[in-house]
Design a protein around this motif. Structure first.
Motif, short mmCIF file in Angstrom:
data_model
loop_
_atom_site.label_atom_id
_atom_site.label_comp_id
_atom_site.label_asym_id
_atom_site.label_seq_id
_atom_site.Cartn_x
_atom_site.Cartn_y
_atom_site.Cartn_z
N ILE A 7 1.58 -1.19 0.03
CA ILE A 7 0.07 -0.07 0.10
C ILE A 7 1.37 1.34 -0.04
O ILE A 7 1.86 1.26 0.58
CB ILE A 7 -1.05 0.48 1.35
CG1 ILE A 7 -1.86 -1.17 1.29
CG2 ILE A 7 -2.01 1.15 1.42
CD1 ILE A 7 -3.05 -1.23 0.15
N PRO A 8 0.66 2.19 -0.89
CA PRO A 8 1.00 3.33 -1.17
C PRO A 8 1.57 4.31 0.20
O PRO A 8 0.82 4.28 1.01
CB PRO A 8 1.29 4.10 -2.40
CG PRO A 8 -0.02 3.64 -3.05
CD PRO A 8 -0.24 1.59 -1.97
N LYS A 9 2.10 5.03 0.30
CA LYS A 9 1.55 6.23 1.20
C LYS A 9 2.38 6.89 0.92
O LYS A 9 3.62 7.54 0.49
CB LYS A 9 3.15 5.99 3.00
CG LYS A 9 2.68 3.97 3.71
CD LYS A 9 3.01 3.97 4.97
CE LYS A 9 2.82 2.95 5.87
NZ LYS A 9 1.91 1.74 5.34
N GLU A 10 1.80 8.59 1.37
CA GLU A 10 1.88 9.97 0.72
C GLU A 10 1.55 10.71 2.00
O GLU A 10 0.43 10.84 2.94
CB GLU A 10 1.29 10.19 0.04
CG GLU A 10 2.07 11.32 -1.28
CD GLU A 10 0.98 11.79 -2.72
OE1 GLU A 10 0.75 12.90 -2.69
OE2 GLU A 10 0.46 10.77 -2.87
N LYS A 17 0.67 13.90 8.00
CA LYS A 17 -0.92 13.06 7.81
C LYS A 17 -0.60 12.26 6.90
O LYS A 17 -0.24 13.41 5.82
CB LYS A 17 -1.58 13.58 8.48
CG LYS A 17 -3.24 12.60 8.53
CD LYS A 17 -3.70 13.05 9.71
CE LYS A 17 -5.32 12.38 9.89
NZ LYS A 17 -5.36 11.54 11.07
N ASN A 18 -0.95 10.83 6.89
CA ASN A 18 -0.78 9.83 5.99
C ASN A 18 -2.08 10.23 5.61
O ASN A 18 -3.18 10.30 5.46
CB ASN A 18 -1.11 8.49 5.98
CG ASN A 18 -0.85 7.78 5.12
OD1 ASN A 18 -0.18 8.06 3.95
ND2 ASN A 18 -0.62 6.01 4.88
N LEU A 19 -1.45 10.56 3.87
CA LEU A 19 -2.74 11.00 2.74
C LEU A 19 -3.83 9.78 1.74
O LEU A 19 -4.97 10.11 1.36
CB LEU A 19 -2.43 12.19 1.98
CG LEU A 19 -2.07 13.21 2.53
CD1 LEU A 19 -1.38 14.34 0.85
CD2 LEU A 19 -2.85 14.07 3.26
N ASN A 37 -6.07 7.98 -2.15
CA ASN A 37 -5.68 9.75 -2.09
C ASN A 37 -6.90 10.74 -1.21
O ASN A 37 -7.23 11.00 -2.68
CB ASN A 37 -4.78 9.46 -3.36
CG ASN A 37 -3.82 10.96 -2.46
OD1 ASN A 37 -3.75 11.44 -1.92
ND2 ASN A 37 -2.52 10.84 -3.05
N GLU A 38 -6.65 10.92 0.04
CA GLU A 38 -7.41 11.93 0.34
C GLU A 38 -6.66 14.21 -0.07
O GLU A 38 -7.64 14.46 0.29
CB GLU A 38 -7.62 12.03 1.24
CG GLU A 38 -8.17 10.73 2.07
CD GLU A 38 -8.42 10.59 3.38
OE1 GLU A 38 -9.42 9.95 4.18
OE2 GLU A 38 -7.42 11.06 4.35
N LYS A 39 -5.73 13.97 -0.57
CA LYS A 39 -4.97 15.45 -0.78
C LYS A 39 -6.29 16.10 -2.40
O LYS A 39 -6.56 15.33 -2.88
CB LYS A 39 -3.55 15.25 -1.37
CG LYS A 39 -3.40 14.72 -2.57
CD LYS A 39 -2.08 14.10 -3.04
CE LYS A 39 -1.21 14.17 -4.27
NZ LYS A 39 0.19 14.10 -4.27
N TYR A 55 -6.93 17.93 6.19
CA TYR A 55 -6.44 18.01 7.76
C TYR A 55 -5.79 18.94 8.32
O TYR A 55 -6.71 20.11 9.18
CB TYR A 55 -5.66 16.40 8.21
CG TYR A 55 -6.39 15.27 7.47
CD1 TYR A 55 -6.96 14.55 8.57
CD2 TYR A 55 -5.07 14.53 6.42
CE1 TYR A 55 -7.53 13.72 7.77
CE2 TYR A 55 -5.32 13.31 5.85
CZ TYR A 55 -7.12 12.53 7.03
OH TYR A 55 -7.40 11.57 6.61
N CYS A 56 -4.83 19.66 7.34
CA CYS A 56 -4.46 21.75 8.03
C CYS A 56 -4.74 22.23 7.23
O CYS A 56 -4.62 23.51 7.35
CB CYS A 56 -2.72 21.04 8.53
SG CYS A 56 -1.90 21.13 6.24
#
Length: 64
Positions: A7-10, A17-19, A37-39, A55-56
């Protein structure tokens, strides 16, 4: 489900925070995908030129 390593992480460059969000089993079956991807992409009519963290709420350009 795939191994955690597959699973990719970004991460957000500001809050860290992980997106990448892993979907629930029933969502995976419904959409035939395992993660999203939540971005948020900020674009003009042609292309995405920046991203925003949900998130921010900070934004960064594509070069980061």
């Amino acid at each position: 489900m795939k191994n955690e390593q597959e699973i990719p992480k970004e991460y957000c460059p500001y809050c860290g925070k992980n997106l990448i969000r892993i979907l629930l089993e029933k969502e995976q079956g419904k959409y035939n995908i395992q993660y999203v991807n939540e971005k948020v992409g900020i674009s003009n009519w042609d292309s995405i030129f920046a991203w925003k963290c949900p998130y921010c709420s900070k934004t960064w350009g594509r070069e980061l």
